[in-house]
Design a protein around this motif. Sequence first.
Motif, PDB file in Angstrom:
ATOM      1  N   TRP A  90      -9.541 -12.562  11.933  1.00 35.29           N
ATOM      2  CA  TRP A  90      -9.223 -11.380  12.371  1.00 35.29           C
ATOM      3  C   TRP A  90      -8.720 -10.048  10.996  1.00 35.29           C
ATOM      4  CZ3 TRP A  90      -4.013 -13.812  15.246  1.00 35.29           C
ATOM      5  CH2 TRP A  90      -5.179 -13.905  17.114  1.00 35.29           C
ATOM      6  N   MET A  91      -8.766 -10.886   9.844  1.00 36.49           N
ATOM      7  CA  MET A  91      -8.383 -10.310   8.648  1.00 36.49           C
ATOM      8  C   MET A  91      -9.594  -9.420   7.962  1.00 36.49           C
ATOM      9  SD  MET A  91      -4.643  -9.608   7.944  1.00 36.49           S
ATOM     10  CE  MET A  91      -4.852  -9.582  10.026  1.00 36.49           C
ATOM     11  N   LYS A  92     -10.566 -10.346   8.495  1.00 30.92           N
ATOM     12  CA  LYS A  92     -12.153  -9.787   7.964  1.00 30.92           C
ATOM     13  C   LYS A  92     -12.311  -9.050   8.624  1.00 30.92           C
ATOM     14  CE  LYS A  92     -13.967 -14.059   6.155  1.00 30.92           C
ATOM     15  NZ  LYS A  92     -14.612 -15.098   6.514  1.00 30.92           N
ATOM     16  N   ALA A  93     -12.320  -8.713   9.844  1.00 31.77           N
ATOM     17  CA  ALA A  93     -12.618  -7.782  10.809  1.00 31.77           C
ATOM     18  C   ALA A  93     -11.426  -6.030  10.298  1.00 31.77           C
ATOM     19  CB  ALA A  93     -12.276  -7.408  12.269  1.00 31.77           C
ATOM     20  N   THR A  94     -10.497  -6.863  10.188  1.00 29.05           N
ATOM     21  CA  THR A  94      -9.516  -5.529   9.671  1.00 29.05           C
ATOM     22  C   THR A  94      -9.609  -5.099   8.758  1.00 29.05           C
ATOM     23  OG1 THR A  94      -7.543  -6.821  10.915  1.00 29.05           O
ATOM     24  CG2 THR A  94      -6.847  -4.868   8.986  1.00 29.05           C
ATOM     25  N   ALA A  95     -10.352  -5.538   7.517  1.00 25.71           N
ATOM     26  CA  ALA A  95     -10.595  -5.119   6.250  1.00 25.71           C
ATOM     27  C   ALA A  95     -12.034  -4.887   6.054  1.00 25.71           C
ATOM     28  CB  ALA A  95     -10.905  -6.777   5.653  1.00 25.71           C
ATOM     29  N   ALA A  96     -13.152  -4.848   7.044  1.00 27.78           N
ATOM     30  CA  ALA A  96     -13.787  -4.254   7.406  1.00 27.78           C
ATOM     31  C   ALA A  96     -13.660  -2.952   7.841  1.00 27.78           C
ATOM     32  CB  ALA A  96     -15.202  -4.935   8.307  1.00 27.78           C
ATOM     33  N   ALA A  97     -13.134  -2.474   8.985  1.00 34.71           N
ATOM     34  CA  ALA A  97     -13.040  -1.511   9.234  1.00 34.71           C
ATOM     35  C   ALA A  97     -11.903  -0.665   9.139  1.00 34.71           C
ATOM     36  CB  ALA A  97     -11.854  -1.674  11.029  1.00 34.71           C
ATOM     37  N   GLU A  98     -11.297  -1.237   7.977  1.00 31.96           N
ATOM     38  CA  GLU A  98     -10.379  -0.581   6.847  1.00 31.96           C
ATOM     39  C   GLU A  98     -10.777   0.478   5.560  1.00 31.96           C
ATOM     40  OE1 GLU A  98      -6.131  -1.618   7.112  1.00 31.96           O
ATOM     41  OE2 GLU A  98      -6.282  -1.562   8.824  1.00 31.96           O
ATOM     42  N   GLY A  99     -11.795  -0.322   5.275  1.00 28.88           N
ATOM     43  CA  GLY A  99     -11.861  -0.244   3.681  1.00 28.88           C
ATOM     44  C   GLY A  99     -11.513  -0.979   3.208  1.00 28.88           C
ATOM     45  N   GLN A 141     -10.535  -8.657   2.059  1.00 32.89           N
ATOM     46  CA  GLN A 141      -9.299  -9.139   3.286  1.00 32.89           C
ATOM     47  C   GLN A 141      -8.250  -9.696   2.390  1.00 32.89           C
ATOM     48  OE1 GLN A 141     -11.338 -12.599   5.042  1.00 32.89           O
ATOM     49  NE2 GLN A 141      -9.567 -13.725   5.069  1.00 32.89           N
ATOM     50  N   GLU A 142      -8.230  -9.551   1.255  1.00 34.60           N
ATOM     51  CA  GLU A 142      -6.389  -9.396   0.428  1.00 34.60           C
ATOM     52  C   GLU A 142      -5.987  -8.902   0.805  1.00 34.60           C
ATOM     53  OE1 GLU A 142      -4.918 -11.404  -3.583  1.00 34.60           O
ATOM     54  OE2 GLU A 142      -6.905 -10.927  -3.525  1.00 34.60           O
ATOM     55  N   GLN A 143      -5.967  -7.761   0.603  1.00 33.77           N
ATOM     56  CA  GLN A 143      -5.554  -6.187   1.144  1.00 33.77           C
ATOM     57  C   GLN A 143      -4.824  -6.648   2.179  1.00 33.77           C
ATOM     58  OE1 GLN A 143      -4.122  -4.495  -1.423  1.00 33.77           O
ATOM     59  NE2 GLN A 143      -2.756  -4.158  -0.210  1.00 33.77           N
ATOM     60  N   ALA A 144      -6.306  -7.020   3.084  1.00 31.66           N
ATOM     61  CA  ALA A 144      -5.701  -6.746   5.045  1.00 31.66           C
ATOM     62  C   ALA A 144      -4.653  -8.150   5.135  1.00 31.66           C
ATOM     63  CB  ALA A 144      -6.507  -6.851   5.154  1.00 31.66           C
TER      64      ALA A 144
END
Length: 264
Positions: free
Chosen positions: A195-204, A207-210
């Motif tokens: 989930w966090m990888k997908a969020t990170a990719a969507a928000e640019g 993953q750590e920041q997500a």
Amino acid sequence: MNISLAGRKAVVTGSTAGIGRAIVEGLARAGASVVINGRSESRVTTAVAEVQALFPNVEINGIVADVATKEGSAVLASRAPRADILVNNAGTANPKPFYDLADEDWLNLFQLNVMSGVRSARYYLPEMTERGWGRVVFISSEPALAIPKDMIDYGMTKTAQLAISRGLAETVAGTGVTVNSVLPGPTSSEIMSTWMKATAAAEGITQEQAELNFVKTMRPTSLLQRFTTPEEVANMVIYLCSQQASGTTGAAMRVDGGVLRQIA
């Protein structure tokens, strides 16, 4: 504290990755022989090979079985007929607004998150009580006590696990068998990492920041202010499975990073 589980046989459901995998490695490190369970032949085979390489002197077996079904649970029991330690870890979550949840969503999640553990405990507990020693651990979650509005069905299943765990502890009182549950908070498990990888990719973002954003916005009461690791959750499970934890039963042990603002 030197925990030894040499001579003990453990079954961990849903254990090819994430928290379940960390529990397998922790049990093996303590000397227990371990059964790894998953639904995919390739994932089970890979997990067994990797854990066996880490602990060459420990017996590691794999069983492919979908414990969300009666048939899969029966396969697991038939191929691993004895367990001194049972960790009911199989489970998942699928965030969805309440009004979008169909009957099938509720029932399917209940079968995996709740009934898999019910069936395994029903099979393994009687022999544990006969032998006078056993450990059963249910992997619940902090949403069991703080139901998230986007995962009401998930929270319901995790609360159910607490009720079952406590009820089983009452059932086997005085037998030398303990039954407990563990409540992880946000953890860098396979599901959450996806989930966090997908969020990170969507928000640019990274993953750590997500993950940090998730904790700040969705779990602002976290005292750790970060995700816990699967190994941190596993450490609590390994302790509960040990002889040293013989005085702890019927308990719900939190590894939630302080998310739940409760004293007890």
